[in-house]
Motif scaffolding. Structure first.
Motif, PDB file in Angstrom:
ATOM      1  N   ILE A  16       0.956  -1.235  -0.118  1.00 15.27           N
ATOM      2  CA  ILE A  16      -0.071  -0.050   0.074  1.00 15.27           C
ATOM      3  C   ILE A  16       0.965   1.258  -0.150  1.00 15.27           C
ATOM      4  O   ILE A  16       2.000   1.355   0.635  1.00 15.27           O
ATOM      5  CB  ILE A  16      -1.015  -0.069   1.088  1.00 15.27           C
ATOM      6  N   VAL A  17       0.399   2.222  -0.706  1.00 14.33           N
ATOM      7  CA  VAL A  17       1.280   3.434  -0.788  1.00 14.33           C
ATOM      8  C   VAL A  17       0.196   4.514  -0.813  1.00 14.33           C
ATOM      9  O   VAL A  17      -0.957   4.590  -1.574  1.00 14.33           O
ATOM     10  CB  VAL A  17       2.101   3.385  -2.008  1.00 14.33           C
ATOM     11  N   GLY A  18       0.467   5.693  -0.204  1.00 13.85           N
ATOM     12  CA  GLY A  18      -0.489   6.974  -0.600  1.00 13.85           C
ATOM     13  C   GLY A  18      -0.721   7.637   0.769  1.00 13.85           C
ATOM     14  O   GLY A  18      -0.785   7.002   1.842  1.00 13.85           O
ATOM     15  N   ALA A  19      -1.101   8.871   0.970  1.00 11.07           N
ATOM     16  CA  ALA A  19      -1.461   9.647   2.086  1.00 11.07           C
ATOM     17  C   ALA A  19      -2.958   9.662   2.020  1.00 11.07           C
ATOM     18  O   ALA A  19      -3.424  10.610   2.914  1.00 11.07           O
ATOM     19  CB  ALA A  19      -0.964  11.172   1.714  1.00 11.07           C
ATOM     20  N   SER A  20      -3.685   8.940   1.446  1.00  9.82           N
ATOM     21  CA  SER A  20      -5.133   8.904   1.249  1.00  9.82           C
ATOM     22  C   SER A  20      -5.730   8.572   2.829  1.00  9.82           C
ATOM     23  O   SER A  20      -6.916   9.332   3.042  1.00  9.82           O
ATOM     24  CB  SER A  20      -5.756   8.002   0.150  1.00  9.82           C
ATOM     25  N   ALA A  21      -5.284   7.702   3.130  1.00 10.89           N
ATOM     26  CA  ALA A  21      -6.041   7.428   4.589  1.00 10.89           C
ATOM     27  C   ALA A  21      -5.674   8.816   5.729  1.00 10.89           C
ATOM     28  O   ALA A  21      -6.503   9.078   6.311  1.00 10.89           O
ATOM     29  CB  ALA A  21      -5.314   6.264   5.343  1.00 10.89           C
ATOM     30  N   SER A  22      -4.580   9.226   5.722  1.00 15.23           N
ATOM     31  CA  SER A  22      -4.406  10.301   6.418  1.00 15.23           C
ATOM     32  C   SER A  22      -5.118  11.549   5.918  1.00 15.23           C
ATOM     33  O   SER A  22      -5.662  12.204   6.762  1.00 15.23           O
ATOM     34  CB  SER A  22      -2.766  10.792   6.264  1.00 15.23           C
ATOM     35  N   VAL A  23      -5.375  11.792   4.673  1.00 15.33           N
ATOM     36  CA  VAL A  23      -5.918  12.933   4.372  1.00 15.33           C
ATOM     37  C   VAL A  23      -7.416  12.630   4.718  1.00 15.33           C
ATOM     38  O   VAL A  23      -8.287  13.626   4.942  1.00 15.33           O
ATOM     39  CB  VAL A  23      -5.837  13.042   2.790  1.00 15.33           C
ATOM     40  N   MET A  24      -8.009  11.562   4.479  1.00 17.57           N
ATOM     41  CA  MET A  24      -9.627  11.146   4.782  1.00 17.57           C
ATOM     42  C   MET A  24      -9.792  11.450   6.259  1.00 17.57           C
ATOM     43  O   MET A  24     -10.670  11.899   6.685  1.00 17.57           O
ATOM     44  CB  MET A  24      -9.633   9.367   4.508  1.00 17.57           C
ATOM     45  N   ALA A  25      -8.671  11.006   6.939  1.00 14.04           N
ATOM     46  CA  ALA A  25      -9.191  11.375   8.587  1.00 14.04           C
ATOM     47  C   ALA A  25      -9.159  13.130   8.743  1.00 14.04           C
ATOM     48  O   ALA A  25     -10.070  13.338   9.590  1.00 14.04           O
ATOM     49  CB  ALA A  25      -7.667  11.018   9.330  1.00 14.04           C
ATOM     50  N   ILE A  26      -8.310  13.841   8.090  1.00 11.41           N
ATOM     51  CA  ILE A  26      -8.543  15.304   8.119  1.00 11.41           C
ATOM     52  C   ILE A  26      -9.983  15.709   7.572  1.00 11.41           C
ATOM     53  O   ILE A  26     -10.690  16.517   7.913  1.00 11.41           O
ATOM     54  CB  ILE A  26      -7.427  15.917   7.354  1.00 11.41           C
ATOM     55  N   VAL A  27     -10.239  15.128   6.184  1.00 16.16           N
ATOM     56  CA  VAL A  27     -11.420  15.362   5.610  1.00 16.16           C
ATOM     57  C   VAL A  27     -12.769  15.141   6.498  1.00 16.16           C
ATOM     58  O   VAL A  27     -13.728  15.945   6.806  1.00 16.16           O
ATOM     59  CB  VAL A  27     -11.577  14.564   4.142  1.00 16.16           C
ATOM     60  N   VAL A  28     -12.697  13.744   6.845  1.00 23.27           N
ATOM     61  CA  VAL A  28     -13.882  13.328   7.781  1.00 23.27           C
ATOM     62  C   VAL A  28     -13.885  14.278   9.299  1.00 23.27           C
ATOM     63  O   VAL A  28     -14.956  14.377   9.665  1.00 23.27           O
ATOM     64  CB  VAL A  28     -13.900  11.851   8.116  1.00 23.27           C
ATOM     65  N   ALA A  29     -12.847  14.394   9.675  1.00 21.78           N
ATOM     66  CA  ALA A  29     -12.811  15.053  10.938  1.00 21.78           C
ATOM     67  C   ALA A  29     -13.463  16.681  10.670  1.00 21.78           C
ATOM     68  O   ALA A  29     -14.317  16.926  11.837  1.00 21.78           O
ATOM     69  CB  ALA A  29     -11.306  15.108  11.337  1.00 21.78           C
ATOM     70  N   THR A  30     -13.137  17.155   9.617  1.00 14.55           N
ATOM     71  CA  THR A  30     -13.577  18.510   9.485  1.00 14.55           C
ATOM     72  C   THR A  30     -15.345  18.505   8.916  1.00 14.55           C
ATOM     73  O   THR A  30     -16.043  19.195   9.701  1.00 14.55           O
ATOM     74  CB  THR A  30     -12.886  19.143   8.129  1.00 14.55           C
ATOM     75  N   ALA A  31     -15.681  17.568   8.380  1.00  9.97           N
ATOM     76  CA  ALA A  31     -17.072  17.329   8.031  1.00  9.97           C
ATOM     77  C   ALA A  31     -17.786  16.992   9.358  1.00  9.97           C
ATOM     78  O   ALA A  31     -19.100  17.268   9.567  1.00  9.97           O
ATOM     79  CB  ALA A  31     -17.551  16.162   7.270  1.00  9.97           C
ATOM     80  N   THR A  32     -17.119  16.192  10.366  1.00  2.85           N
ATOM     81  CA  THR A  32     -17.787  15.996  11.652  1.00  2.85           C
ATOM     82  C   THR A  32     -17.800  16.920  12.360  1.00  2.85           C
ATOM     83  O   THR A  32     -18.936  17.166  13.265  1.00  2.85           O
ATOM     84  CB  THR A  32     -16.878  14.751  12.280  1.00  2.85           C
ATOM     85  N   LEU A  33     -16.891  17.985  12.608  1.00  2.51           N
ATOM     86  CA  LEU A  33     -16.811  19.077  13.360  1.00  2.51           C
ATOM     87  C   LEU A  33     -17.861  20.131  12.734  1.00  2.51           C
ATOM     88  O   LEU A  33     -18.533  20.819  13.417  1.00  2.51           O
ATOM     89  CB  LEU A  33     -15.149  19.627  13.124  1.00  2.51           C
ATOM     90  N   LEU A  34     -17.848  20.250  11.416  1.00  2.00           N
ATOM     91  CA  LEU A  34     -18.808  21.103  10.630  1.00  2.00           C
ATOM     92  C   LEU A  34     -19.737  20.623   9.550  1.00  2.00           C
ATOM     93  O   LEU A  34     -19.294  20.934   8.656  1.00  2.00           O
ATOM     94  CB  LEU A  34     -17.686  22.151  10.220  1.00  2.00           C
TER      95      LEU A  34
END
Length: 292
Positions: free
Chosen positions: A148-166
């Motif tokens: 596996i390679v890529g920052a997608s899981a890390s980015v998804m954590a920030i994306v979903v965190a932002t949507a959960t917060l707001l």
């Protein structure tokens, strides 16, 4: 040239902008590997014979096999800073920048790197468990050769965190117009789930792991359990104001009313922190300091 390098150093390391730092590391790693590999092939080994790429695949991508992972124990960190092609890194960094800006606007920049790494590790864990426990993968011995390679899981954590917060924060999308974050992220998660039986099954599973981490983190943060930063530093204040704010208590007539605080938070959700007046920022500051 030295001035350019000094500007880059300032933006990445000294400005306090964690998004620039993360994006800079990802881009630097991508360019270092791929530019070196291109020069190697052009000058020495010929097309399709890059030892640099072979090294990066074998030693920097994360394997699904537990024995291989034990031998390359650093890969759960290195994999989240690598990418498999220009479009791969382009879209990941765009999402990181767009959503990270909103995330940092409301929670500051002290949590960005921590959430990025935690999201990547959560994605790695989901990936490992799926390839070693789910019958669809174990029956094919998929873990033996999967990487596996890529920052997608890390980015998804920030994306979903932002949507959960707001969840009701609205952004404008080309062709679609204004869209609330909760619906945008919902569609992304559905697409990821549908992709777990596709050619990028491991990547989609890692996305879901990062997404779950981002959701749980914000829910815990809202309960007062901050896994990364200090909840008392959400609104950074000047020392003089902080000393004065400590004189307030909830029984004081000058203490902000709850309905007033709710109104200001609703305004932030709709228009952003910068839309607040100086008086509203001061009210929010007093409330946050007395709750800490």
């Amino acid at each position: 040239m030295s001035t350019l390098w000094q500007n880059i150093q300032y933006k990445m390391l000294r400005s306090g902008n964690k998004l620039n730092l993360l994006i800079g590391i990802n881009v630097a790693v991508f360019l270092l590997i791929n530019v070196s590999a291109i020069l190697e092939q052009l000058l020495f080994t010929g097309f399709g014979n890059s030892r640099i790429l072979i090294f990066a695949i074998e030693y920097l991508r994360m394997p699904a096999s537990f024995p291989k992972l034990l031998a390359h124990f650093w890969t759960p960190i290195t994999y989240m800073f690598m990418h498999d092609g220009v479009l791969h890194i382009l879209f990941n960094m765009l999402w990181l920048y767009w959503m990270g800006q909103i995330f940092e606007e409301y929670l500051g920049n002290k949590r960005t790197i921590g959430l990025y790494i935690m999201g990547g590790l959560a994605g790695a864990l989901f990936y490992l468990l799926a390839y070693n426990l789910l019958p669809a993968f174990t029956s094919l011995h998929a873990a033996d050769s999967a990487l596996i390679v890529g920052a997608s899981a890390s980015v998804m954590a920030i994306v979903v965190a932002t949507a959960t917060l707001l969840p009701n924060y609205t952004i404008s999308l080309i062709l679609f117009g204004p869209v609330k974050l909760k619906w945008l992220v919902f569609v992304i998660l559905v697409i990821d789930f549908l992709g777990v039986v596709g050619p990028n099954a491991g990547g989609e599973i890692a996305h879901l792991g990062g997404a779950l981490l981002g959701f749980v983190y914000i829910k815990q943060l809202q309960k007062g359990h901050d896994w990364i930063g200090s909840i008392g530093n959400i609104f950074k204040a000047r020392p003089k104001l902080k000393v004065a704010a400590k004189n307030f208590n909830k029984n004081s007539p000058e203490y902000p009313r709850q309905d007033e605080i709710d109104r200001i938070l609703d305004k932030i959700s709709q228009s952003g922190y910068d839309s607040l007046t100086k008086q509203e920022k001061e009210i929010l500051f007093r409330a946050s300091n007395n709750e800490s």
